[in-house]
Design a protein around this motif. Sequence first.
Motif, mmCIF file in Angstrom:
data_model
loop_
_atom_site.group_PDB
_atom_site.id
_atom_site.type_symbol
_atom_site.label_atom_id
_atom_site.label_comp_id
_atom_site.label_asym_id
_atom_site.label_seq_id
_atom_site.Cartn_x
_atom_site.Cartn_y
_atom_site.Cartn_z
ATOM 1 N N LEU A 214 0.889 -1.566 -0.060
ATOM 2 C CA LEU A 214 -0.031 -0.370 -0.303
ATOM 3 C C LEU A 214 0.815 1.232 0.454
ATOM 4 C CD1 LEU A 214 -2.482 -0.763 2.945
ATOM 5 C CD2 LEU A 214 -1.998 -1.716 0.197
ATOM 6 N N ASP A 228 0.016 -2.505 -4.484
ATOM 7 C CA ASP A 228 -1.633 -2.604 -4.934
ATOM 8 C C ASP A 228 -2.383 -1.721 -5.074
ATOM 9 O OD1 ASP A 228 -0.278 -6.118 -5.333
ATOM 10 O OD2 ASP A 228 0.323 -5.221 -3.150
ATOM 11 N N TYR A 229 -1.601 -0.996 -4.167
ATOM 12 C CA TYR A 229 -2.956 0.235 -3.934
ATOM 13 C C TYR A 229 -2.036 1.653 -3.666
ATOM 14 C CZ TYR A 229 -6.369 3.033 -1.378
ATOM 15 O OH TYR A 229 -7.056 4.199 -0.996
ATOM 16 N N GLY A 231 -2.918 5.749 -1.910
ATOM 17 C CA GLY A 231 -3.960 6.550 -1.405
ATOM 18 C C GLY A 231 -3.081 6.939 -0.932
ATOM 19 N N PHE A 239 -8.671 1.196 3.110
ATOM 20 C CA PHE A 239 -7.703 -0.213 1.994
ATOM 21 C C PHE A 239 -7.671 -1.114 3.380
ATOM 22 C CE2 PHE A 239 -5.573 -3.198 0.113
ATOM 23 C CZ PHE A 239 -6.310 -3.177 -1.289
ATOM 24 N N SER A 243 -10.190 -4.640 3.563
ATOM 25 C CA SER A 243 -9.270 -6.200 2.776
ATOM 26 C C SER A 243 -9.746 -7.290 3.986
ATOM 27 C CB SER A 243 -8.067 -5.667 2.229
ATOM 28 O OG SER A 243 -7.186 -6.797 1.849
#
Length: 327
Positions: A214, A228-229, A231, A239, A243
């Motif tokens: 992340l 994968d993410y 933000g 997230f 998850s």
Amino acid sequence: MMSRSLPIAGRASPGRPIDSSLDLEEEIGRLKKEKNAVILAHYYQDDEVQDVADFIGDSLQLAQAAETTTADVICFAGVHFMAETAKILNPQRIVVVPDMEAGCSLASGAPAEKVAAWKARYPGSVLVSYINCSAAVKAISDYIVTSSNAEKIVSSIPTETTILFAPDKNLGGYLNKKLGRTMHLWPGTCIVHDTFSERKIVGLKERHPGALLLAHPECDDVILRMADYVGSTTGILNFATKSDKREFIVATEPGILHSMKKASPDKEFIPAPPEANCACNECPHMKKNTIEKVYLSLRDLEPRLEMDPALMTAALVPIERMLALSK
Ligand code: 13P
Ligand code: SF4
């Protein structure tokens, strides 16, 4: 309950001793009621500062909380540009900052005169500034964005418009790629997010094959491409909370792990390491604020943020535009 022997050299401010018999958490609670004060804190604050806060959030949420508060005093446990935004939205209220020296490498790397000269080279362009900038830069900006609303706000600007984006080239580059834009980028970076090591993160992923990466968009493109993410701090927290995965490598300032662990005590969070063997993934500015300084700022209502009224009026325009576009 916390008991401390103070003053702690270098933590409480010199000349402002603290009675060592006090329980600071209790005292802070009492002072908040007595002075009708609210503590707004960013996720990068020390755990104990987060624990006394009335509200913890990312830059946008903190600006929104500042916009709606009815408190007489705002204690802003974050960095200077965030407290400035709170003051601009609340010129009549007292805004105290536990440590007035808590700055930001992005804000200090973009002096207003230089940004103005850059803008003058592109007549007809619009200046989109990341909220991590001084009030003087905000005052000459057409739009302010944060990492959580930048995509939406940049997308609202017609594609034929020439856009200058300051001061974070990593966030600007990420937006250019994601939105297919060609914004001109100011060459600034965050001293924290620019230090994460691709090599060490690859090693971590090999050792934790189920872990998701992340990342905050202030990270270098090489990290964002692996993520994968991507933000804002709140985005990263939400997230991970939602998850169904159990392990996460977190490429942002590790202060956020406190809130992430609280929200998901059964999950594992691994802070992304910097390339050097240092603690340079910790924001030295955010960490200037301590629980002792929070207490002192509420007790003494100092250090108090005072700003030029004309500057506040000019900077309010793009901040209000941002808040309206974020609804
Ligand atoms: P957020 O708005 O995502 O909280 O980011 C603020 C910041 O300074 C990140 O370094
Ligand atoms: Fe500024 Fe980076 Fe610290 Fe955020 S982490 S406040 S961008 S120096």
